[in-house]
Design a protein around this motif. Structure first.
Motif, PDB file in Angstrom:
ATOM      1  N   SER A  44      44.683  53.878  47.733  1.00  0.00           N
ATOM      2  CA  SER A  44      45.013  54.665  46.527  1.00  0.00           C
ATOM      3  C   SER A  44      44.918  56.160  46.806  1.00  0.00           C
ATOM      4  O   SER A  44      45.753  56.952  46.344  1.00  0.00           O
ATOM      5  N   GLU A  49      47.263  58.073  44.203  1.00  0.00           N
ATOM      6  CA  GLU A  49      47.167  57.403  42.918  1.00  0.00           C
ATOM      7  C   GLU A  49      45.759  57.648  42.369  1.00  0.00           C
ATOM      8  O   GLU A  49      44.846  56.842  42.528  1.00  0.00           O
ATOM      9  N   GLN A  51      44.362  57.784  39.361  1.00  0.00           N
ATOM     10  CA  GLN A  51      43.753  56.892  38.369  1.00  0.00           C
ATOM     11  C   GLN A  51      43.138  55.668  39.036  1.00  0.00           C
ATOM     12  O   GLN A  51      42.029  55.256  38.705  1.00  0.00           O
TER      13      GLN A  51
END
Length: 584
Positions: A44, A49, A51
């Motif tokens: 991530s 990303e 979040q």
């Protein structure tokens, strides 16, 4: 190892060991899960990303906190068990040893108990405190990581798990060899220690023959053997540890190669490859630590098994329904007794005799005829192969050990005194005796004369083994013990051997006192002791060859008569000085 640990700690602590094992496993699994969470977190992060990054950070933090709790609990529980071993092991050993047959205690086994109860105890505490946690984590954490890798990419996971058998074989081979070598080193150390003690205790004899360390081959060879064993272990340990570590690194290399191949063939995203290689590194890290600790764990396991082997020794069988004495106290009977120390080598064969209460029975015979074995069976050092040994009309196997020992006192040729006061050594046989009783037996045994010239009288420390006293003085203390106990049966095993006339006088005086209330069973070569016995048992190769009193046996002109004439001629020898020579 678990069975040995439970044997050492005892059944009362099974629950504590179980809880400790649960925390060990929990920490290993949680550590593996925490490492696994790095994969989605890194993926991530590299994919920006944010979040998802936050979610995985919270998950990772939560697992790490729980893992810290598990680590704390396993450390506390391990330390508690280590302290428990230190506090209880010696007590458990002492309680168990007190229940073993006295015949079990030969010099070799006593030396092993001493060695295991010192260095072995400390090594066992290390198992809980320092060795098990990294070893369990080294197994559980990689397995957790390997299963997780199967979830993320079955090909990389399968590659890692395929190396598990190879890693296991490498570690097991290394650990087994180290354990075997440690056993050899320990045995060599035990031999060297025994020889050093022997060398120290027998300095008078060795120096009289001009022997020092360099000219005493047994000690020199034992030390050299210990050095060879230790050197061989050091030389051969490194390549085996290297082999165990090499299999771990080989697994990581294989996972890396497979991952790169999958990425080059566009079957695995580069971002995911980086994350999975980080996970693979954590797969091999605990295994590498395991490689270094497995040998130490095996060495500790050897000490653990040696300690457990003592606790697994079968105690002396006790009767489920102890019997009371059915006949006169002090009666001793041997009925058709057969006994062997080794199978096929009988020491006593169909031996039977009866010693009535208040009488004196002398046992004579050549060396190896079974005289001392009779006393050992009476005291239940061993149980008979066949036949019965009875005290007060009851088979000794149907008496509780404490009931039997209350009936018997024994005076040996080699007397051992504890490193305590003279008074404490005599009171050993009857701690509740009054001072008047103590002084009475001391006078009978001639100990009062010793007390008068000792600097602190009754409170004089006699040293280990009674080193502060002469052999004859130690014998007098032993006789005083027997007098104070006032047991119905008194066994004297070569107690009159090697005594000077002064000490022999005290012994004979004590014997007359003991005869007034006890059954005496005497193994002796002193003619005065033998000829005054109510009955004399002549042994020949483990059987009763003759039995009777002095006059009866002399008239038979058998083995006893031959023995008597030999001893009479020996005691009749004297040096006669003439003008020209000294002759016998």
């Amino acid at each position: 190892m678990i069975r040995s640990l439970l044997a050492i700690l005892g059944p009362a602590y099974r629950r504590e060991v179980g809880i400790y094992a649960v925390w060990l496993l929990a920490y290993g699994v949680l550590q593996g899960i925490a490492v696994t969470l790095l994969v989605p977190l890194l993926s991530s992060l590299l994919a920006s990303e944010m979040q998802a990054v936050g979610f995985w950070l919270i998950a990772l933090f939560s697992v790490v906190v729980i893992a810290c709790v598990a680590r704390y609990q396993q450390t506390v529980k391990g330390a508690a068990l280590a302290i428990l071993v230190l506090k209880t092991l010696h007590n458990r050993l002492g309680e168990h040893l007190s229940q073993l047959p006295l015949g079990w205690f030969n010099p070799e086994k006593v030396g092993r108990v001493s060695r295991s109860a010192t260095g072995g105890t400390l090594m066992v505490t290390n198992i809980f405190a320092h060795l098990l946690p990294p070893v369990v984590s080294g197994v559980v954490t990689p397995l957790t990581v390997g299963v997780a890798m199967l979830w993320f990419d079955w090909r990389l996971g399968l590659t890692a798990l395929l190396f598990v058998p190879l890693i296991y074989i490498g570690h097991r081979w290394s650990a087994q060899w180290i354990g075997a070598m440690e056993t050899e080193v320990d045995a060599a150390g035990a031999r060297a220690s025994s020889r050093v003690v022997e060398f120290a205790r027998n300095q008078a004899v060795l120096r009289s023959f001009g022997k020092n360390v360099s000219s005493y081959p047994p000690l020199e060879e034992a030390i050299a053997g210990q050095s060879r064993a230790a050197g061989s272990m050091l030389r051969q340990t490194f390549p085996r540890l290297f082999a165990g570590g090499f299999t771990v690194q080989l697994a990581f290399a294989a996972v890396t190669v497979v991952g790169i191949w999958l990425t080059l063939h566009q079957q695995l995203p580069p971002i995911e490859l980086v994350a999975l290689l980080a996970l693979a590194a954590r797969f091999t890290g605990p295994l590498a630590e395991l490689a270094g600790r497995s040998g130490l764990l095996r060495m500790a396991g050897n000490d653990l098994r040696r300690l457990a082997a003592i606790l697994f020794e079968q105690p002396l069988p006790q009767p489920s329904k102890p019997q009371s004495f059915t006949e006169q106290i002090g009666l001793v009977e041997f009925s058709n007794v057969n006994f062997s120390y080794e199978p096929g080598q009988p020491v006593l064969k169909d031996l039977s005799f009866r010693a009535s209460p208040g009488t004196t029975t002398a046992i004579v015979g050549a060396s190896g005829s079974g005289k001392t074995t009779i006393t050992r069976l009476l005291l239940r050092f061993f149980d008979t192969d066949q036949g019965q040994v009875k005290v007060g009309g009851v088979d000794v196997r149907q008496l509780r050990t404490e009931d039997l020992m209350r009936q018997v006192s024994i005076v040996m040729q080699d007397v051992y005194l504890f490193s305590d006061t003279l008074e404490a050594n005599i009171r050993l046989s009857c701690p509740e005796a009054s001072q008047e009783e103590l002084e009475r037996v001391a006078k009978l045994a001639g100990v009062d004369e010793i007390i008068e010239r000792l600097p602190q009288g009754w409170q004089t420390q006699v040293g280990e083994g009674g080193a502060a006293l002469s052999g004859g003085e130690r014998q007098r203390v032993s006789i005083a013990r027997a007098l104070l106990k006032a047991a119905p049966i008194v066994v004297l095993d070569e107690a009159t051997a090697a005594l000077d006339p002064r000490n022999e006088k005290y012994l004979n005086s004590s014997l007359r006192q003991l005869q007034q209330g006890s059954t005496l069973i005497v193994i002796a070569h002193q003619l005065s002791t033998v000829m005054n016995a109510d009955q004399i048992i002549v042994l020949d190769a483990g059987t009763v060859a003759e039995i009777g009193n002095h006059r009866e046996l002399l008239s038979q002109q058998g083995l006893y008569a031959h023995f008597w004439h030999q001893r009479s001629r020996a005691t009749g020898w004297q040096l006669v000085e003439t003008d020209t020579e000294v002759s016998l």
